[in-house]
Write an enzyme that holds these catalytic residues in place. Structure first.
Site, PDB file in Angstrom:
ATOM      1  N   HIS A 178       0.830  -1.209   0.000  1.00  0.00           N
ATOM      2  CA  HIS A 178       0.000   0.000   0.000  1.00  0.00           C
ATOM      3  C   HIS A 178       0.865   1.260   0.000  1.00  0.00           C
ATOM      4  O   HIS A 178       0.963   1.968   1.003  1.00  0.00           O
ATOM      5  CB  HIS A 178      -0.976  -0.015   1.183  1.00  0.00           C
ATOM      6  CG  HIS A 178      -2.049  -1.041   1.016  1.00  0.00           C
ATOM      7  ND1 HIS A 178      -2.025  -2.257   1.637  1.00  0.00           N
ATOM      8  CD2 HIS A 178      -3.165  -1.026   0.242  1.00  0.00           C
ATOM      9  CE1 HIS A 178      -3.092  -2.958   1.281  1.00  0.00           C
ATOM     10  NE2 HIS A 178      -3.803  -2.240   0.431  1.00  0.00           N
ATOM     11  N   ASN A 179       1.466   1.533  -1.150  1.00  0.00           N
ATOM     12  CA  ASN A 179       2.374   2.674  -1.285  1.00  0.00           C
ATOM     13  C   ASN A 179       1.934   3.537  -2.481  1.00  0.00           C
ATOM     14  O   ASN A 179       0.881   3.279  -3.089  1.00  0.00           O
ATOM     15  CB  ASN A 179       3.804   2.140  -1.495  1.00  0.00           C
ATOM     16  CG  ASN A 179       3.837   1.060  -2.576  1.00  0.00           C
ATOM     17  OD1 ASN A 179       3.159   1.170  -3.591  1.00  0.00           O
ATOM     18  ND2 ASN A 179       4.608   0.013  -2.345  1.00  0.00           N
TER      19      ASN A 179
HETATM   20 ZN   LIG Z   1      -5.920   0.191  -2.610  1.00  0.00          ZN
END
Ligand SMILES: [Zn+2]
Length: 448
Positions: A178-179
Site C-alpha cells: 500500500h504505497n
Molecule cells: Zn488500494
C-alpha cells in the site's frame, strides 16, 4: 512502608518501646534494686531503641530508593507505550510536516512523456514498474488530469495540481504494497477504463473528476496493517472510527485535510455546491474500497446491471463504486510480468501483519500466515471468486473490457492453477520420499 514513612522519629520511639524488652534482659535485671534496675533498664532500652531506630531509618531509606526506582520504571514504561502508540498510529494529525505542501515545485520537461508512453497509459497492460523513483509517475498522473480535460473544464490551477500530487506522494507510506506505486496503478487503471469504456460519453465531467480523485486518494497514509488488525489491536484509528472501515475513513480524512490547504486545493475555484458534490462523491468511493463491503456492493450492482439507467443517480453511484473496486484490485488484469511482483509485495505486507499478530497474541487470518499460504493458493480463490465474478458483471455494461481485462484474468487463473498442480505434485513427491525414508529408517532399525 508508606505507613512507616508517615511516622516521625518520636512517634516511632513511643510505638516501638514495648516490643524491645527481651525476656533475658528483664530476668537479669530483676535481682537489682528498683532504682538501679530502672536506670539500667532505661539505658538498655535507650541503646536498643536507638539501634532499632537507626535500622528502621536505614530500611526506610532503602525502601524509599526502591519506590523511586519503581516510579522511574513506571515512567519508562509509560514513555515506551506512548512511543509505540505514536509509531503504530502516527497519523496526519500529529505529523503536520508531511501535510505542509512543498514550495519548490519541480518542473519536469514535458518531453519526458513520449507519445509511446502517452498511448500506453491508456491501456490496462501498462507497465507500472517502468520508472524509479516516482517522478515520472507524477507527470503521468498530471497528464491524465490534463488529457481528460479536467484541468481545463474545472479551471484547476496547474501549479496547484502539481503541489497536490507531490503532497499526495508524501502522504503515502513506504509499505511493501500500500504505497504510492499502488495509488498510481489504481489511478492508471481508472484512466484506462475511462478511455476503454468511453466513460466520458456516459458520465459528467464531475463524475470523471470524482473517479480519478478518489483513485488517487483511496489509500492515503495506509499503515500497512488492515482493518482486522486495527480492530483486534484496538488501535487509535479503530477507536476513532468505532471499528467501521477505520482505514478507509482515515484515507478520506487525510485526503480532505490535504484539500483544506489552499496550496493543495485543486478545487479552490469550485462553488460550494460543486465542492459538496465532489466531497460526497469522493468519500462514497473511497469508503466503497473496504473489501468487507464487497458482497453488499456487488449484489446491489447486479440488481441494477440488467436494466441499467444512466439517468438514475443511484445507478451511477453504484457503478462508480464498482469501478473503483475493480481498479483497486486490478493487478491480475495486467500482464503476468507486471502482476506477479505485486503478489510478492502483498504477501510481504500480509506476513508483516501476521508476524505482529502472533507476537501480540491476536487472531491470525490463514491467508496471511506465512506457514499456510503460497502464491498460487493466495491468488486462485481471489481471482475465481472475487475478481472474475465482479469483472464479468461489469462486462455486461462494457463488452469492450472482455479482451483487455476479463481474458487476462482467466489466463491468470489458469496459470496459477497449473502452478498449484505443480506445487501439489512436488509436495506429494516430497511427502512420498519423506515417507520412504522414514520407512527405511524404521526397517533398518528393526533389522538391527
Ligand atoms: Zn488500494
Amino acid at each position: 512502608l508508606f505507613a512507616l514513612l508517615l511516622f516521625t522519629k518520636s512517634q516511632m520511639q513511643i510505638l516501638s518501646l514495648p516490643f524491645f524488652i527481651s525476656p533475658s534482659l528483664s530476668l537479669s535485671l530483676s535481682h537489682l534494686s528498683p532504682s538501679v534496675h530502672r536506670a539500667f533498664k532505661i539505658n538498655e532500652l535507650k541503646t536498643e531503641v536507638t539501634n532499632r531506630l537507626a535500622m528502621l531509618e536505614k530500611r526506610v531509606e532503602l525502601e524509599g530508593m526502591k519506590v523511586v526506582e519503581i516510579e522511574k520504571c513506571h515512567n519508562d514504561i509509560k514513555k515506551l507505550r506512548e512511543e509505540m502508540a505514536s509509531r503504530n498510529n502516527s497519523n496526519f494529525l500529529e505529523d503536520n510536516k508531511k501535510l505542509t505542501p512543498r514550495r519548490d515545485v519541480p518542473s519536469y520537461p514535458k518531453y519526458m512523456l513520449s507519445q509511446q508512453t502517452i498511448d500506453a497509459l491508456k491501456k490496462p497492460g501498462f507497465d507500472v514498474w517502468l520508472w524509479e523513483p516516482n517522478e515520472v509517475r507524477f507527470i503521468c498522473l498530471e497528464h491524465m488530469y490534463h488529457d481528460l480535460g479536467l484541468v481545463k473544464d474545472f479551471n484547476i490551477n496547474p501549479i496547484t495540481l502539481k503541489r497536490w500530487l507531490l503532497c499526495i506522494h508524501d502522504n503515502y507510506r513506504n509499505n511493501p504494497f500500500h504505497n504510492f506505486r499502488h495509488c498510481f496503478c489504481v489511478t492508471q487503471m481508472m484512466y484506462s477504463m475511462i478511455c476503454l469504456c468511453s466513460l466520458q460519453e456516459k458520465f459528467t465531467q464531475l463524475d470523471i473528476l470524482i473517479l480519478m480523485t478518489a483513485a488517487v486518494c483511496h489509500d492515503l497514509d495506509h499503515p500497512g496493517f488492515n482493518n482486522t488488525y486495527q480492530i483486534n489491536a484496538r488501535t487509535e484509528l479503530a477507536v476513532r472510527y468505532n471499528d467501521i472501515s477505520p482505514l478507509e475513513n482515515h484515507h478520506c480524512a487525510v485526503a480532505f485535510q490535504i484539500f483544506s490547504q489552499p496550496d493543495c486545493n485543486i478545487f479552490s475555484n469550485f462553488d460550494p455546491e460543486a465542492f459538496k458534490q465532489i466531497r460526497q462523491g469522493t468519500i462514497t468511493l473511497i469508503l466503497a474500497t473496504d473489501m468487507a463491503r464487497h458482497g453488499e456492493i456487488l449484489d446491489s450492482f447486479k440488481q441494477k446491471v440488467d436494466n441499467f439507467d444512466y439517468a438514475d443517480e443511484e445507478h451511477i453511484t453504484c457503478l462508480k463504486m464498482v469501478l473503483i473496486k475493480c481498479c483497486d484490485i486490478s493487478n491480475e488484469v495486467r500482464p503476468m510480468e507486471v502482476a506477479e511482483p505485486w503478489v510478492d509485495c502483498l504477501l510481504e505486507e500480509y506476513f508483516m501483519q501476521s508476524d505482529r499478530e502472533k507476537a501480540e497474541g491476536l487472531p491470525v487470518a490463514p491467508f496471511m500466515d506465512r506457514e499456510k499460504v503460497t502464491k498460487p493458493t493466495a491468488q486462485i480463490g481471489f481471482i475465481k471468486f472475487v475478481l472474475i465474478p465482479m469483472f464479468e458483471t461489469v462486462l455486461k455494461l462494457f463488452p469492450q473490457i472482455e479482451e483487455a481485462m476479463v481474458q487476462p484474468l482467466r489466463e491468470s487463473r489458469d496459470r496459477y492453477e497449473e502452478l498449484k498442480q505443480i506445487d501439489d505434485a512436488m509436495n506429494e513427491v516430497g511427502g512420498f520420499v519423506q515417507k520412504k525414508k522414514s520407512e527405511n529408517l524404521t526397517m533398518g532399525g528393526k533389522k538391527k
